[in-house]
Design a protein around this motif. Structure first.
Motif, short mmCIF file in Angstrom:
data_model
loop_
_atom_site.label_atom_id
_atom_site.label_comp_id
_atom_site.label_asym_id
_atom_site.label_seq_id
_atom_site.Cartn_x
_atom_site.Cartn_y
_atom_site.Cartn_z
N ARG A 91 0.96 -1.52 0.04
CA ARG A 91 -0.18 -0.19 0.04
C ARG A 91 0.78 1.38 -0.12
N SER B 2 0.35 5.16 2.49
CA SER B 2 -0.90 5.01 1.60
C SER B 2 -0.79 5.63 0.31
N HIS C 109 -0.38 2.05 -3.27
CA HIS C 109 -1.65 1.10 -3.51
C HIS C 109 -1.32 0.29 -4.78
N LEU D 163 -4.60 -4.38 -4.15
CA LEU D 163 -5.72 -4.34 -3.76
C LEU D 163 -6.32 -5.74 -3.30
#
Length: 280
Positions: A8, A12, A15, A18
């Motif tokens: 991730r 963040s 990504h 997923l």
């Protein structure tokens, strides 16, 4: 690529993977951008930096045409891998004639949970540098970081790359790059300022990394026109030829090295020993 929360991104920002909350399935979206692309593998690792970096060092040794990357969640996580860094990464070429192209991404800068937690100890890595044994970079734009990684694979030889990547720049709009900067350029060891009138420049600030954006913001807010800001994107091997050319360009200006760390940390001591004394 491996490291703590790299799927991730440590804050963040990536990504890459997923997760389906219903099926608990894993989707590595960056490995399916196009049909003809290379294989992209990315894994969250355990908090045993010594073991993980040792594995990645061996993987990079066995697969020299693969870009192998280890990213620490915080800069001080490199402390746990110090044995691999000292005994193998920095010295294996001299000791055993073994070259390696492993890449370390170490978050760095006075941000996060205090300077000790955020600092990747740039000064320690520079103390390990000699005879062009490693690349040490602190890139300020997305495109230049891309070209540093691309160079790792395109070079006809292998050298470790340690990139100090401040988290503050991950979403900073000024660090974004246009598409042509990715497609039409190569890695820039030094990035010069855009100056219209060289004769008006009385001071040159030489810096590296995210402190550049602090200096830029201050210069803009205070409408300072007599100061140029030069970015040192690669600290080792030191780009002496490019710096010499810039000394000549700004020959009437006073040069000053700027860093956010205290003088006993960061690149200060390394650069003071290796570049023109007038900068300090």
């Amino acid at each position: 690529m491996s490291g703590q929360d790299v799927e991730r991104g440590t804050f963040s920002h990536r990504h890459a993977v997923l997760y389906d909350a219903v099926k608990s399935s894993r989707h590595n979206r960056l490995s399916r951008i196009s049909e003809n692309q290379g294989t992209f593998r990315i894994y969250n690792s355990l908090l045993s930096e010594y073991a993980v970096l040792g594995f990645e060092y061996g993987y990079a040794m066995a697969n020299p045409n693969t870009l192998v990357i280890w990213e620490a969640q915080f800069g001080d996580f490199g402390n746990g891998a110090q044995t691999i860094i000292d005994q193998f990464l920095a010295s294996a070429e001299t000791k055993w004639g073994k070259s390696n192209g492993l890449v370390l991404l170490l978050p760095h800068g006075y941000e996060g949970q205090g300077p000790e937690h955020s600092s990747a100890r740039l000064e320690r890595f520079l103390q390990l540098c000699a005879e062009q044994n490693m690349y040490i970079t602190n890139c300020t734009t997305a495109a230049n970081f891309f070209h540093a990684l691309r160079r790792q694979v395109k070079n006809e030889f292998r050298k470790p790359l340690i990139n100090f990547s401040p988290k503050a720049n991950l979403r900073l709009p000024k660090a974004y790059s246009a598409i042509n900067e990715f497609t039409d350029r190569s890695f820039q060891e030094v990035i010069d300022d855009q100056v219209n009138d060289i004769t008006a420049i009385k001071r040159v600030l030489l810096c590296s990394g995210k402190v550049y954006y602090d200096l830029l913001e201050y210069r803009t807010a205070n409408q300072i026109n007599h100061t140029a800001i030069v970015r040192l994107e690669q600290i080792h091997p030191l780009p002496v030829r490019q710096l010499t050319a810039l000394y000549g360009k700004y020959k009437n200006a006073r040069w000053i090295w700027v860093q956010e760390e205290p003088s006993n940390m960061g690149a200060y001591s390394f650069l003071k020993m290796n570049i023109d004394a007038k900068v300090f």
